[in-house]
Design a protein around this motif. Structure first.
Motif, PDB file in Angstrom:
ATOM      1  N   ASP A 101       0.829  -1.208   0.000  1.00  0.00           N
ATOM      2  CA  ASP A 101       0.000   0.000   0.000  1.00  0.00           C
ATOM      3  C   ASP A 101       0.859   1.251   0.000  1.00  0.00           C
ATOM      4  O   ASP A 101       0.460   2.277  -0.552  1.00  0.00           O
ATOM      5  CB  ASP A 101      -0.940  -0.027   1.198  1.00  0.00           C
ATOM      6  N   PHE A 102       2.036   1.184   0.597  1.00  0.00           N
ATOM      7  CA  PHE A 102       2.950   2.329   0.505  1.00  0.00           C
ATOM      8  C   PHE A 102       3.471   2.449  -0.928  1.00  0.00           C
ATOM      9  O   PHE A 102       3.671   3.547  -1.437  1.00  0.00           O
ATOM     10  CB  PHE A 102       4.093   2.196   1.510  1.00  0.00           C
ATOM     11  N   LEU A 103       3.662   1.290  -1.558  1.00  0.00           N
ATOM     12  CA  LEU A 103       4.044   1.308  -2.962  1.00  0.00           C
ATOM     13  C   LEU A 103       2.955   1.997  -3.779  1.00  0.00           C
ATOM     14  O   LEU A 103       3.231   2.858  -4.622  1.00  0.00           O
ATOM     15  CB  LEU A 103       4.266  -0.134  -3.424  1.00  0.00           C
ATOM     16  N   MET A 104       1.707   1.645  -3.487  1.00  0.00           N
ATOM     17  CA  MET A 104       0.578   2.240  -4.196  1.00  0.00           C
ATOM     18  C   MET A 104       0.570   3.759  -3.981  1.00  0.00           C
ATOM     19  O   MET A 104       0.339   4.535  -4.910  1.00  0.00           O
ATOM     20  CB  MET A 104      -0.702   1.564  -3.686  1.00  0.00           C
ATOM     21  N   LEU A 105       0.828   4.192  -2.755  1.00  0.00           N
ATOM     22  CA  LEU A 105       0.840   5.634  -2.481  1.00  0.00           C
ATOM     23  C   LEU A 105       1.945   6.324  -3.277  1.00  0.00           C
ATOM     24  O   LEU A 105       1.744   7.428  -3.804  1.00  0.00           O
ATOM     25  CB  LEU A 105       1.026   5.891  -0.985  1.00  0.00           C
ATOM     26  N   GLY A 106       3.103   5.683  -3.379  1.00  0.00           N
ATOM     27  CA  GLY A 106       4.190   6.242  -4.183  1.00  0.00           C
ATOM     28  C   GLY A 106       3.768   6.376  -5.638  1.00  0.00           C
ATOM     29  O   GLY A 106       4.056   7.378  -6.305  1.00  0.00           O
ATOM     30  N   ALA A 107       3.038   5.369  -6.117  1.00  0.00           N
ATOM     31  CA  ALA A 107       2.567   5.403  -7.502  1.00  0.00           C
ATOM     32  C   ALA A 107       1.608   6.578  -7.712  1.00  0.00           C
ATOM     33  O   ALA A 107       1.693   7.305  -8.708  1.00  0.00           O
ATOM     34  CB  ALA A 107       1.876   4.081  -7.845  1.00  0.00           C
ATOM     35  N   LEU A 160       9.598   8.267 -18.977  1.00  0.00           N
ATOM     36  CA  LEU A 160      10.883   7.793 -18.462  1.00  0.00           C
ATOM     37  C   LEU A 160      11.937   7.814 -19.547  1.00  0.00           C
ATOM     38  O   LEU A 160      13.104   8.070 -19.295  1.00  0.00           O
ATOM     39  CB  LEU A 160      10.737   6.392 -17.863  1.00  0.00           C
ATOM     40  N   GLY A 161      11.509   7.557 -20.796  1.00  0.00           N
ATOM     41  CA  GLY A 161      12.429   7.629 -21.912  1.00  0.00           C
ATOM     42  C   GLY A 161      12.982   9.036 -22.046  1.00  0.00           C
ATOM     43  O   GLY A 161      14.179   9.241 -22.270  1.00  0.00           O
ATOM     44  N   ARG A 162      12.110  10.020 -21.880  1.00  0.00           N
ATOM     45  CA  ARG A 162      12.555  11.411 -21.946  1.00  0.00           C
ATOM     46  C   ARG A 162      13.587  11.701 -20.875  1.00  0.00           C
ATOM     47  O   ARG A 162      14.590  12.367 -21.098  1.00  0.00           O
ATOM     48  CB  ARG A 162      11.363  12.356 -21.800  1.00  0.00           C
ATOM     49  N   ALA A 163      13.312  11.174 -19.683  1.00  0.00           N
ATOM     50  CA  ALA A 163      14.251  11.394 -18.586  1.00  0.00           C
ATOM     51  C   ALA A 163      15.602  10.765 -18.903  1.00  0.00           C
ATOM     52  O   ALA A 163      16.657  11.367 -18.681  1.00  0.00           O
ATOM     53  CB  ALA A 163      13.697  10.815 -17.290  1.00  0.00           C
ATOM     54  N   PRO A 181      11.573  -1.220 -23.858  1.00  0.00           N
ATOM     55  CA  PRO A 181      10.989   0.071 -23.505  1.00  0.00           C
ATOM     56  C   PRO A 181      11.958   0.822 -22.587  1.00  0.00           C
ATOM     57  O   PRO A 181      12.541   0.231 -21.678  1.00  0.00           O
ATOM     58  CB  PRO A 181       9.712  -0.299 -22.750  1.00  0.00           C
ATOM     59  N   ALA A 182      12.119   2.100 -22.829  1.00  0.00           N
ATOM     60  CA  ALA A 182      13.031   2.892 -21.998  1.00  0.00           C
ATOM     61  C   ALA A 182      12.637   2.820 -20.527  1.00  0.00           C
ATOM     62  O   ALA A 182      13.497   2.829 -19.634  1.00  0.00           O
ATOM     63  CB  ALA A 182      13.025   4.336 -22.481  1.00  0.00           C
ATOM     64  N   ALA A 183      11.333   2.723 -20.265  1.00  0.00           N
ATOM     65  CA  ALA A 183      10.856   2.697 -18.880  1.00  0.00           C
ATOM     66  C   ALA A 183      11.478   1.534 -18.109  1.00  0.00           C
ATOM     67  O   ALA A 183      11.869   1.673 -16.950  1.00  0.00           O
ATOM     68  CB  ALA A 183       9.341   2.596 -18.856  1.00  0.00           C
ATOM     69  N   TRP A 184      11.594   0.380 -18.771  1.00  0.00           N
ATOM     70  CA  TRP A 184      12.172  -0.791 -18.089  1.00  0.00           C
ATOM     71  C   TRP A 184      13.623  -0.528 -17.720  1.00  0.00           C
ATOM     72  O   TRP A 184      14.088  -0.861 -16.634  1.00  0.00           O
ATOM     73  CB  TRP A 184      12.098  -2.027 -18.993  1.00  0.00           C
ATOM     74  N   VAL A 185      14.330   0.051 -18.696  1.00  0.00           N
ATOM     75  CA  VAL A 185      15.753   0.288 -18.469  1.00  0.00           C
ATOM     76  C   VAL A 185      15.944   1.283 -17.318  1.00  0.00           C
ATOM     77  O   VAL A 185      16.755   1.065 -16.416  1.00  0.00           O
ATOM     78  CB  VAL A 185      16.424   0.806 -19.755  1.00  0.00           C
ATOM     79  N   VAL A 186      15.158   2.360 -17.355  1.00  0.00           N
ATOM     80  CA  VAL A 186      15.295   3.359 -16.298  1.00  0.00           C
ATOM     81  C   VAL A 186      14.939   2.761 -14.938  1.00  0.00           C
ATOM     82  O   VAL A 186      15.656   2.951 -13.947  1.00  0.00           O
ATOM     83  CB  VAL A 186      14.407   4.585 -16.602  1.00  0.00           C
ATOM     84  N   PRO A 224       3.581   2.367 -12.362  1.00  0.00           N
ATOM     85  CA  PRO A 224       2.747   2.540 -13.556  1.00  0.00           C
ATOM     86  C   PRO A 224       3.403   1.960 -14.802  1.00  0.00           C
ATOM     87  O   PRO A 224       2.714   1.602 -15.753  1.00  0.00           O
ATOM     88  CB  PRO A 224       2.600   4.062 -13.672  1.00  0.00           C
ATOM     89  N   PHE A 225       4.735   1.878 -14.823  1.00  0.00           N
ATOM     90  CA  PHE A 225       5.421   1.384 -16.021  1.00  0.00           C
ATOM     91  C   PHE A 225       5.708  -0.116 -15.945  1.00  0.00           C
ATOM     92  O   PHE A 225       5.844  -0.772 -16.955  1.00  0.00           O
ATOM     93  CB  PHE A 225       6.748   2.131 -16.211  1.00  0.00           C
TER      94      PHE A 225
END
Lengths: 308, 243, 307, 243
Positions: free
Chosen positions: C39-45, C126-129, C155-160, C225-226
């Motif tokens: 649930d803390f993970l969910m809050l971070g999301a 995340l790719g942009r980042a 996907p860039a998101a996975w790599v980041v 989310p990613f």
């Protein structure tokens, strides 16, 4: 002396509870609500059998309930079994799952609970898998309109409740119940008292599974249309556990009191505003652990009163 | 003759009438005890006499139900364990060390109340006393022999430069040879103002005791000098059970 | 296909290590099970989601904010809940129920505040980042978009997420093995009673570990989310069970064992997704049960079995 | 051992390892009905491990345990109880939530007492537990919990009783009384193995002692002779205070 206690508990608790639940449908029109009360009275006692007497907290208790519901449905749909025979199948399904999961009893406290939770989620994943549509109807749910008979189903639910209450009363007044509590208190001393720890624990575990299995079967029968998520919903485990803990486990009265108060409150505020109920509920659980870990009945027990 | 009951100017630790219980089980009854500056006290008693409970009560690891604990005149009774350690008490439990951590880390953790510079200097002083620990400083404490582990326990307890070192059965699990080594080490440490309070069953420790207390069933059954004890049957009763 | 699966599995594995790391830190130090971990993970999301939706804050920039914010939440929460719990007869068992209650509270509040519908952040963020970061170096010119590694496109998101998780694990390692407080934390993990005897303020050390544990969950949530699909207030339970599976596979109470657990979990998850996708959701549960029964101490050791 | 009776229990070359540590290293002993055997030795010498292996708590890693000539290695504890073996625990482990009487009743119900014991009252009376029969075991003090532990063992009608550190924490009066109790039980042909630190108690109740060190027997015979053997003195007192 011990059997006198059993008779006393039966006369002053089991008979009145069953009588009240039998009469209520004729004076109160929301039969589904009454049925749910019977279901939770039974499930809370099922949790009580295991947790109250052996100390294992079944966090995935709903797995047996769901297995019972599907055992019932599959017997009706595929074997064309009459409902009463299908109920046997419900018990058999839960019993088989209990045997399959028996190795979990080797785990200590918290690990048992988590593993049990994972097991119930695994069973849900299997049953709702589209690949098994031919057998379980997968995620699309079950419809049993052909055997729909709420009156008889309600009566059977009452019979299961009565049997469960009597079993708990028996545990409270028998050497077997003492043996289970001895195991809960200390495994080594229990075996040095001559108790076959593995066997006794197994009996309690299967009894606990059967209670949920039969109840799941009768639930399937009563509602007759449901989805996997309905009968494997985590709230069945959670409600049953919290009701039992709130009232006080290893007593006969505690879980009954817990269901009457908490499920009563749930139906007053929970149905109209579920998220606020979840909030209150969560706080209640936390307060319970921090301030009253042994439940309401412990307030009486602390004063030296023997709570049945 | 009981020793002086009032706090003399050189009293380091003064325990007045402490009581302790586990639930409804009372374990200590009005225990009095004093340790002077630089003094070595041996607390004898059979298994179950309440020695460990008493020591833990001094450290605040067991809650007392009555009585007072003073250290250098200050009342410690309501302080937490870490606060007592900061006042200059050190405790060596029967376990004595963190087995999973290295020798160096054990000593560093023992010195946690000192600033980094003093802690390093203190570690060097301790390595000088226990050269074997310097050799193996990067090894896990679990790799040490029983006797070396006790040495590390002593070093860890001394790391914060305490005024009073309280030890729970330093001889436990050691063979006689190592017990003699531990006694010798402690004997070398005496003086320099360090006070020792050693709970023991092993009579080898009597050699270094200035005074003896005997716990019997949670009560002080004898308090006095070693020479007085030899004429008293309290030791025999408490330790050997011989009449 | 196999290389792709294995590499993706390692990226996910690193991420799952991050997801489980905080739970294992809390368990290792306090021997309690934080059933509200997910649930803390969910809050971070949701924190990442709202900051992105309201003012287009890049999720990567949310990480430090999430860390500070959740440490600040975790510290008081520890002192409210845990000391009382640790004083009880069976803290490990009671912790499950207590934190289940907390999980219900968090889920309910999240449901009331955020609504029950599913939310997501565009994966390109995340790719942009990543591209933005790489282009900080002179001469680098990276397009934001999928990343090519070993001839496979990810996907860039996975790599980041994989890189960030690795950095987070590294920070925890440095904290535990290179700082004074970290050494005290390991002392409490090794033997709480002995730590108390040594004069360590075990509650202070535990409170910090607890707060870090929660903050790690929240950072894991930023990438949820990613990596885990769309977010809902009810996603916590599954995240908790996944975390538990990861740390049981590695080793309970040994935070660095989590990395091993995470990678095994990630690779098997990806293998299931590639070759047996309709049963992939079963994996965490079966793996958890199997490991508990076959090698209950995890792959790196600690006894949890009775008889 | 007494030559005129066949041994009830024979332990041959028993080995028990914990990791790399050999808690029992080829221990051999035997005991006849009606005999009281003392197991003595320093901490960690393997006394309690020996009892734990005989009572089925741990499996042995080598050697054999014969009860009435039959190998009982690997037999589950509750079967051993039904065969006629029972024990007490160093730290008593009563069923805390149950009353004293219920503690005994559950052992009567599951213990298969050979004479068909059905009532807890005689045991309550004989071990001075009647006054506290209806109190929960959690409320008993440690001496009472020890007596309850003994009562729980006796409720199953053992022919071999293993007593682990019964004396610790009892006062001299209680000690003498319980020592008499054990001798009384031995006169009913019960074989009793006593693990004990208190030499006086050992002297009072045993016919014969075996001195253990590092999992091996180093002496067998009368206690009064044991104290004249230098090796025994070395192990026990670290040499310095042999006299």
């Amino acid at each position: 002396m011990l059997s006198r206690r059993l008779l006393r508990d039966a006369a002053f608790i089991v008979v009145p509870v069953i009588a009240v639940m039998a009469i209520l449908p004729s004076v109160y029109s929301n039969h589904l609500l009454l049925f749910n009360f019977v279901v939770f009275l039974t499930l809370a006692q099922g949790v009580n059998i295991l947790y109250g007497f052996t100390g294992y907290l079944p966090f995935g208790y709903v797995g047996f309930f769901g297995a019972g519901a599907y055992g019932f449905s599959i017997a009706v749909l595929h074997l064309k079994a009459p409902p009463l025979a299908a109920l046997i199948a419900a018990g058999a399904a839960a019993g088989a799952l209990g045997l399959l999961l028996a190795p979990l009893l080797r785990l200590s406290g918290a690990y048992f609970s988590i593993a049990n939770l994972a097991a119930s989620l695994a069973v849900l994943q299997i049953i709702s898998n589209p690949n098994l549509e031919d057998i379980t109807r997968g995620p699309y749910g079950i419809s049993l309109s052909g055997v729909f008979n709420p009156t008889l189903a309600y009566a059977m639910a009452l019979a299961i409740l009565a049997a469960t209450l009597l079993f708990v009363a028996y545990l409270r007044s028998s050497n077997f119940g003492l043996a289970l509590q001895a195991i809960r208190e200390n495994l080594f001393s229990a075996s040095m008292a001559g108790i076959d720890v593995v066997r006794a624990r197994m009996i309690a575990w299967l009894a606990c599974a059967l209670v949920a299995g039969f109840t799941g079967g009768v639930f399937a029968w009563y509602v007759s249309v449901f989805f996997p998520e309905t009968v494997f919903g985590a709230e069945f485990s959670i409600f049953a556990i919290v009701f039992a803990l709130f009232g006080g486990t290893s007593t006969l009265l505690g879980p009954i009191v817990g269901v009457v108060i908490l499920y009563g409150v749930y139906n007053l505020i929970g149905v109209s505003a579920p998220q606020y109920f979840q909030l209150i509920y969560g706080f209640l659980i936390m307060a319970l652990v921090l301030f009253l870990p042994n439940g309401l009945t412990s307030l009486l027990q602390r004063r030296g009163i023997d709570v049945p | 003759m009981p020793p002086e009951q009032t706090a003399a100017p050189n009293t380091r630790l003064e325990v007045i009438g402490i009581e302790a219980a586990y639930g409804s089980l009372q374990v200590l009854w009005r225990v009095d005890l004093q340790v002077g500056k630089g003094e070595t006290i041996v607390l004898l008693g059979a298994n179950g006499a309440g020695k460990t409970t008493f020591l833990k009560a001094l450290l605040g690891l067991v809650r007392v139900t009555g009585g007072t604990i003073r250290f250098d005149g200050e009342n410690l009774t309501r302080l937490r364990t870490d606060q007592r350690v900061r006042r200059g008490l050190a405790f060596m439990s029967e376990i004595a060390v963190f087995q999973a951590l290295s020798i160096e880390e054990n000593i560093r953790i023992g010195a946690q109340t000192l600033d980094a510079k003093r802690a390093r200097a203190r570690a060097e002083e301790l390595y000088a006393i226990f050269p074997v620990l310097r050799e193996k400083r990067r090894a896990a404490a679990s790799s040490l022999s029983g006797g070396q582990r006790k040495m590390l326990g002593i070093a860890k307890a001394l790391a914060a430069d305490p005024q009073l070192l309280i030890m729970d059965e330093p001889s436990a699990g050691l063979s006689p040879l190592f017990v003699r080594e531990v006694v010798k080490t402690l004997s070398d440490l005496r003086g320099h103002g360090l006070s020792l309070l050693i709970a023991e069953q092993n009579v080898s420790f009597l050699d270094i005791a200035d005074r003896i207390f005997v716990l019997e069933g949670g009560r002080i059954g004898f308090a006095g000098l070693v020479s007085e004890l030899r004429q008293n049957d309290a030791l025999a009763r408490a330790y050997f059970g011989l009449k | 296909m196999l290389i792709y699966t294995l590499f993706a599995g390692i990226l996910f594995g690193l991420y799952f290590s991050l997801v489980g790391l905080g739970l294992n830190l809390v368990f290792g130090v306090m021997r309690i099970v934080n059933l509200a971990h997910g649930d803390f993970l969910m809050l971070g999301a949701y924190l990442a989601f709202w900051l992105y939706t309201l003012s287009e804050v890049n999720p990567v920039a949310v990480i430090p904010l999430a860390f500070v914010l959740f440490v600040l939440i975790g510290l008081p929460l520890y002192y409210i809940l845990v000391p009382r719990l640790l004083a009880a007869k069976d803290p490990e068992m009671l912790s499950i129920i207590l934190f289940f209650g907390l999980s219900q509270v968090i889920e309910a509040v999240a449901g009331i505040v955020f609504g029950r519908s599913e939310r997501s952040i565009p994966g390109g963020e995340l790719g942009r980042a990543l591209a933005g970061f790489v282009n900080l170096f002179p001469g680098a010119n990276m397009e934001s978009g999928p990343v090519e590694i070993l001839g496979q496109t990810f996907p860039a998101a996975w790599v980041v997420a994989g890189i960030a998780s690795l950095l987070a694990v590294l920070c925890v390692y440095l904290y535990l093995y290179r700082t004074r407080l970290g050494a005290l934390t390991r002392a409490v993990m090794a033997d709480r009673e002995e730590a108390l005897s040594t004069g360590i303020d075990t509650h202070r050390v535990s409170a910090i570990a607890f707060a870090i544990g929660i903050a790690l969950a929240a950072i894991g949530g930023v990438f949820a989310p990613f990596m885990l699909g769309s977010i809902t207030p009810a996603m916590g339970v599954e995240a908790t069970v996944t975390s538990f599976a990861v740390i049981v596979i590695g080793s309970l109470g040994n935070p660095l064992g989590t990395v091993l657990g995470g990678i095994i979990y990630g690779v098997s998850y990806m293998l299931m997704q590639s070759y047996l996708s309709s049963w992939a959701n079963l994996l965490p549960y079966l793996l958890l049960i199997a490991i508990l029964l076959v090698r209950p101490s995890g792959l790196l050791g600690r006894q949890v079995r009775l008889a | 051992m007494s030559p005129e009776k066949a041994p009830l229990l024979t332990v041959n070359n028993l080995v028990k390892r914990f990791g790399g540590f050999r808690a029992l290293d080829g221990l051999t002993l035997s005991i006849a009905p009606g005999e009281v055997l003392g197991l003595v030795g320093p901490n960690g010498s393997g006394k309690t491990t020996c009892i734990n292996v005989i009572s089925g708590l741990y499996p042995a890693d080598g050697g054999e345990v014969l009860f009435e000539g039959k190998d009982i290695s690997g037999t589950k504890s509750h079967h051993l109880v039904h065969l006629g073996i029972n024990r007490t625990f160093q730290v008593p482990k009563p069923f805390l939530a149950l009353t004293t009487r219920e503690n005994i009743e559950v052992a009567i119900a599951y213990g298969n007492h050979p004479q068909g014991l059905t009532d807890a009252q005689p045991l309550l009376d004989s071990l001075n537990l009647t006054k506290i029969a209806d109190r929960r075991a959690a409320e008993l003090n440690s001496a009472q919990q020890k007596m309850l532990d003994l009562a729980r063992a006796l409720a199953t009608g053992p022919r071999l009783l293993l007593v682990d550190e019964l004396a610790a924490g009892l006062n001299p009066g209680e000690l003498e009384w319980v020592g008499g109790k054990l001798k009384e039980l031995a006169r009913t042909n019960m074989a009793i193995i006593v693990v004990e630190h208190l030499m006086g108690f050992i002297e009072q109740v045993t016919d014969r002692v075996i001195v253990l060190n590092a999992g091996k027997e180093i002496f067998e015979g009368k206690l009064t002779e044991a104290v004249r053997v230098p090796q025994v003195i070395e192990v026990f007192l670290g040499g310095a205070h042999a006299a």
